[in-house]
Motif scaffolding. Structure first.
Motif, PDB file in Angstrom:
ATOM      1  N   VAL A  56      18.426  50.353  20.594  1.00 49.59           N
ATOM      2  CA  VAL A  56      19.118  51.195  19.623  1.00 49.59           C
ATOM      3  C   VAL A  56      19.690  50.276  18.555  1.00 49.59           C
ATOM      4  O   VAL A  56      20.572  49.461  18.829  1.00 49.59           O
ATOM      5  N   GLN A  57      19.159  50.387  17.341  1.00 47.23           N
ATOM      6  CA  GLN A  57      19.603  49.537  16.243  1.00 47.23           C
ATOM      7  C   GLN A  57      20.631  50.276  15.375  1.00 47.23           C
ATOM      8  O   GLN A  57      20.396  51.410  14.958  1.00 47.23           O
ATOM      9  N   LEU A  58      21.735  49.593  15.093  1.00 44.76           N
ATOM     10  CA  LEU A  58      22.815  50.160  14.288  1.00 44.76           C
ATOM     11  C   LEU A  58      23.037  49.261  13.067  1.00 44.76           C
ATOM     12  O   LEU A  58      23.825  48.306  13.119  1.00 44.76           O
ATOM     13  N   PRO A  59      22.321  49.499  11.968  1.00 40.96           N
ATOM     14  CA  PRO A  59      22.505  48.672  10.765  1.00 40.96           C
ATOM     15  C   PRO A  59      23.840  48.989  10.086  1.00 40.96           C
ATOM     16  O   PRO A  59      24.104  50.145   9.738  1.00 40.96           O
ATOM     17  N   LEU A  60      24.656  47.971   9.885  1.00 39.51           N
ATOM     18  CA  LEU A  60      25.996  48.160   9.329  1.00 39.51           C
ATOM     19  C   LEU A  60      26.215  47.267   8.119  1.00 39.51           C
ATOM     20  O   LEU A  60      25.749  46.123   8.093  1.00 39.51           O
ATOM     21  N   TYR A  61      26.955  47.801   7.151  1.00 34.41           N
ATOM     22  CA  TYR A  61      27.443  46.989   6.044  1.00 34.41           C
ATOM     23  C   TYR A  61      28.750  47.587   5.568  1.00 34.41           C
ATOM     24  O   TYR A  61      28.769  48.630   4.916  1.00 34.41           O
ATOM     25  N   ASN A  62      29.847  46.976   5.945  1.00 36.70           N
ATOM     26  CA  ASN A  62      31.187  47.414   5.533  1.00 36.70           C
ATOM     27  C   ASN A  62      31.436  48.875   5.890  1.00 36.70           C
ATOM     28  O   ASN A  62      31.525  49.743   5.020  1.00 36.70           O
ATOM     29  N   GLU A  63      31.552  49.139   7.188  1.00 33.24           N
ATOM     30  CA  GLU A  63      31.714  50.498   7.709  1.00 33.24           C
ATOM     31  C   GLU A  63      32.974  50.598   8.557  1.00 33.24           C
ATOM     32  O   GLU A  63      32.969  51.176   9.646  1.00 33.24           O
ATOM     33  N   GLN A  64      34.095  50.070   8.082  1.00 32.36           N
ATOM     34  CA  GLN A  64      35.292  49.957   8.906  1.00 32.36           C
ATOM     35  C   GLN A  64      35.844  51.300   9.375  1.00 32.36           C
ATOM     36  O   GLN A  64      36.517  51.364  10.408  1.00 32.36           O
ATOM     37  N   GLY A  82      19.788  49.146  32.648  1.00 33.85           N
ATOM     38  CA  GLY A  82      18.877  48.026  32.473  1.00 33.85           C
ATOM     39  C   GLY A  82      17.714  48.292  31.544  1.00 33.85           C
ATOM     40  O   GLY A  82      16.914  47.386  31.285  1.00 33.85           O
ATOM     41  N   ARG A  83      17.599  49.520  31.028  1.00 36.21           N
ATOM     42  CA  ARG A  83      16.472  49.873  30.151  1.00 36.21           C
ATOM     43  C   ARG A  83      16.922  50.090  28.704  1.00 36.21           C
ATOM     44  O   ARG A  83      16.120  50.484  27.867  1.00 36.21           O
ATOM     45  N   LEU A  84      18.195  49.822  28.414  1.00 40.12           N
ATOM     46  CA  LEU A  84      18.745  50.106  27.094  1.00 40.12           C
ATOM     47  C   LEU A  84      19.393  48.853  26.512  1.00 40.12           C
ATOM     48  O   LEU A  84      20.126  48.139  27.199  1.00 40.12           O
ATOM     49  N   HIS A  85      19.118  48.599  25.240  1.00 34.76           N
ATOM     50  CA  HIS A  85      19.735  47.499  24.503  1.00 34.76           C
ATOM     51  C   HIS A  85      20.278  48.050  23.190  1.00 34.76           C
ATOM     52  O   HIS A  85      19.520  48.600  22.385  1.00 34.76           O
ATOM     53  N   VAL A  86      21.574  47.940  22.995  1.00 36.57           N
ATOM     54  CA  VAL A  86      22.202  48.376  21.744  1.00 36.57           C
ATOM     55  C   VAL A  86      22.412  47.145  20.864  1.00 36.57           C
ATOM     56  O   VAL A  86      23.059  46.184  21.278  1.00 36.57           O
ATOM     57  N   GLN A  87      21.840  47.190  19.666  1.00 40.04           N
ATOM     58  CA  GLN A  87      21.950  46.094  18.710  1.00 40.04           C
ATOM     59  C   GLN A  87      22.842  46.516  17.550  1.00 40.04           C
ATOM     60  O   GLN A  87      22.505  47.442  16.811  1.00 40.04           O
ATOM     61  N   VAL A  88      23.947  45.846  17.369  1.00 44.62           N
ATOM     62  CA  VAL A  88      24.799  46.079  16.213  1.00 44.62           C
ATOM     63  C   VAL A  88      24.390  45.062  15.148  1.00 44.62           C
ATOM     64  O   VAL A  88      24.692  43.877  15.247  1.00 44.62           O
ATOM     65  N   LEU A  89      23.634  45.536  14.152  1.00 40.23           N
ATOM     66  CA  LEU A  89      23.103  44.665  13.097  1.00 40.23           C
ATOM     67  C   LEU A  89      24.099  44.656  11.948  1.00 40.23           C
ATOM     68  O   LEU A  89      24.064  45.496  11.056  1.00 40.23           O
ATOM     69  N   HIS A 113      24.146  46.392  27.953  1.00 38.06           N
ATOM     70  CA  HIS A 113      23.457  45.342  27.207  1.00 38.06           C
ATOM     71  C   HIS A 113      23.624  45.655  25.716  1.00 38.06           C
ATOM     72  O   HIS A 113      22.880  46.447  25.137  1.00 38.06           O
ATOM     73  N   ILE A 114      24.619  45.043  25.101  1.00 42.01           N
ATOM     74  CA  ILE A 114      24.930  45.274  23.695  1.00 42.01           C
ATOM     75  C   ILE A 114      25.186  43.937  23.030  1.00 42.01           C
ATOM     76  O   ILE A 114      25.861  43.073  23.592  1.00 42.01           O
ATOM     77  N   THR A 115      24.600  43.744  21.854  1.00 42.11           N
ATOM     78  CA  THR A 115      24.735  42.472  21.151  1.00 42.11           C
ATOM     79  C   THR A 115      25.185  42.716  19.718  1.00 42.11           C
ATOM     80  O   THR A 115      24.893  43.754  19.113  1.00 42.11           O
ATOM     81  N   HIS A 116      25.889  41.735  19.178  1.00 39.05           N
ATOM     82  CA  HIS A 116      26.413  41.795  17.818  1.00 39.05           C
ATOM     83  C   HIS A 116      25.657  40.761  16.990  1.00 39.05           C
ATOM     84  O   HIS A 116      25.889  39.560  17.119  1.00 39.05           O
ATOM     85  N   GLU A 117      24.710  41.239  16.169  1.00 40.69           N
ATOM     86  CA  GLU A 117      23.836  40.337  15.417  1.00 40.69           C
ATOM     87  C   GLU A 117      24.382  40.149  14.002  1.00 40.69           C
ATOM     88  O   GLU A 117      24.629  41.119  13.284  1.00 40.69           O
ATOM     89  N   ARG A 118      24.566  38.884  13.630  1.00 43.35           N
ATOM     90  CA  ARG A 118      25.064  38.547  12.294  1.00 43.35           C
ATOM     91  C   ARG A 118      24.062  37.629  11.604  1.00 43.35           C
ATOM     92  O   ARG A 118      23.697  36.577  12.133  1.00 43.35           O
TER      93      ARG A 118
END
Length: 493
Positions: A56-64, A82-89, A113-118
């Motif tokens: 699950v991709q969550l594209p963000l840009y200044n969304e406070q 174990g089958r889901l990955h949440v990506q905070v882009l 399983h969630i990651t914060h990608e910068r």
């Protein structure tokens, strides 16, 4: 003088002809959609024997103002462990970074399983973020949600099986309908919901029923990763990376599946600068995509009907050019009708015939309004909502025509996000303290919109003075539409 009058009438008639063509395509899509709604509902496909890996991709840009509720909603998605990955882009440059990081740590500590990608820089805007995210995950399916969306917990359970039913090996996208979290917030949000409902309840349903090209709507849907890669991945050379990839994928033989029964709730823009930012991106991006793909569409082996529908689909933003040109010419036409050569008068009756274009459009919007009313009570009657929507759309024609021309001419511009303020309840107030300025609302374009409102008021007065009432309804809609746009621009400045 006679030649000038003939030229004016000819150009006006050609614009009406374009509107008629667009209206007739919507009429055909409406007929197809109504057949779907009249048919028995097909059962949902069974759950796959083994649930695939989903990112699950969550594209963000200044969304406070909305980032925390978005991450929490996606963390609550019901899917096998174990089958889901949440990506905070996250490409943000403000407080959003710290807020997102805190929610990611919270849900990671609970076992998600969630990651914060910068990224070091925002290259390629949203398309670049999505492409970068794919290099950091192994998901077979990729769901995408913009910051203003709040998917229901069962979203993946209801959509993923459609990639594994009979004949679905070439299904590249499953798209869902957009719901509206704040439809009743104001007149502005009600009119936006009215227009979007026509796209999601009628247009997308009709395109699918007719076997025509659909479009991924940028969010609220799932891609098969193999489809993205086969179509060449995300490109950042248009402002509608979703429409661009949709056409590249379908020209490669992938199929899109649309689920009107599954809604992904989202927040509508509540300020005029936010709405104009969104409209600019959509209209300019569609023109850019037409410039990029229309020739290839006509060279493809798709049926003629599909190529025609694709043409109107990609060029639908050009309707604003026709509306603006007709609007500007309509005031001089009042004087031509009253003072022009007698032999030209029959031409006006012929031109009036093309006003029948409103009949198919009424059928189109009425069908959408009826379907939406089954989900929730309509905030106002259909007739009043239709007239206000048509007027408001006309009022945006100057702003959107500029975007279309820039797109058709290939002029590049930055991807300007649509501000999301987290304002859902009607009458909640407080939006002035939650500002993301996207443009100068009181710039030259806004001044021109105010002048056009006055121009069409003059057209109304001229019609009464000269006893020429044929264009009076048009001028009333135009004056109302440009007046609304100018009023909201001042109010939200």
């Amino acid at each position: 003088m006679l030649a000038l009058q003939v030229l004016l009438i000819t150009v006006y008639g050609l614009c009406l002809l374009l509107l008629l063509g667009f209206s007739l395509t919507q009429w055909q899509l409406t007929r197809l959609a109504r057949r779907v709604y009249a048919a028995p509902v097909l059962p949902a496909p069974p759950a796959p024997a083994e649930w695939p890996l989903v990112t699950v991709q969550l594209p963000l840009y200044n969304e406070q103002f909305v980032v925390e509720r978005l991450i929490d909603a996606c963390a609550a998605l019901d899917y096998p462990a174990g089958r889901l990955h949440v990506q905070v882009l996250d490409d943000s440059t403000d407080e959003t970074v710290a807020l997102a990081a805190a929610r990611v740590r919270h849900h990671a500590a609970r076992g998600l399983h969630i990651t914060h990608e910068r990224r070091p820089e925002r290259t390629g805007f949203k398309a670049g973020a999505l492409a970068h995210g794919l290099t950091c995950t192994a998901g077979e399916l990729v769901a995408i949600f913009d910051a203003d969306f709040l998917p229901e917990p069962d979203f993946l359970r209801r959509t993923v099986p459609h990639f594994f039913g009979p004949g679905s090996a070439r299904t590249g996208v499953v798209q869902t309908r957009w719901g509206h979290l704040n439809e009743d917030y104001s007149l502005l949000t009600q009119l936006q919901a009215f227009g979007l409902n026509a796209h999601f309840f009628v247009e997308q349903v009709g395109r699918q029923a007719g076997g025509h090209f659909l479009n991924f709507n940028g969010t609220g849907g799932i891609w098969r990763r193999a489809c993205i890669e086969d179509a060449g991945g995300w490109h950042a050379d248009t402002l509608t990376e979703d429409l661009d990839l949709s056409y590249r994928a379908q020209l490669r033989g992938w199929h899109f599946h649309y689920l009107p029964q599954v809604a992904a709730p989202a927040e509508l823009p509540i300020t005029m600068d936010a709405l104009k930012s969104q409209q600019f991106r959509w209209t300019k991006g569609a023109a850019e995509t037409a410039r990029k793909h229309l020739r290839q569409v006509w060279r493809s082996k798709q049926p003629l009907s599909t190529r025609l529908h694709a043409t109107f689909h990609l060029l639908n933003s050009a309707v604003f050019l026709a509306i603006l040109l007709m609007a500007v010419l309509s005031v001089p036409l009042v004087f031509v009708r009253a003072l022009g050569a007698e032999q030209l008068r029959p031409v006006f009756y012929l031109a009036a015939f093309f006003l029948l274009a409103l009949v198919p459009l009424t059928f189109y919007f009425r069908t959408a309004w009826q379907q939406a009313a089954r989900q929730r009570p309509a905030p106002m009657g259909f007739g009043g909502q239709l007239l206000l929507f048509l007027a408001f759309s006309m009022g945006l024609s100057l702003h959107n025509s500029r975007a279309v021309m820039l797109g058709l001419l290939g002029r590049r511009s930055a991807f300007i996000r649509t501000p999301k303020l987290g304002m859902v309840a009607a009458g909640a107030g407080g939006w002035r303290g939650r500002r993301y300025r996207t443009s100068r609302l009181l710039g030259g374009l806004t001044v021109l919109e105010g002048l056009l409102a006055a121009y069409f008021l003059f057209g109304i007065g001229a019609g009464f003075y000269l006893h020429e009432y044929g264009l009076l309804p048009t001028h009333m809609l135009l004056a109302t539409g440009y007046g609304l746009v100018f009023y909201y621009s001042l109010r939200h400045a």
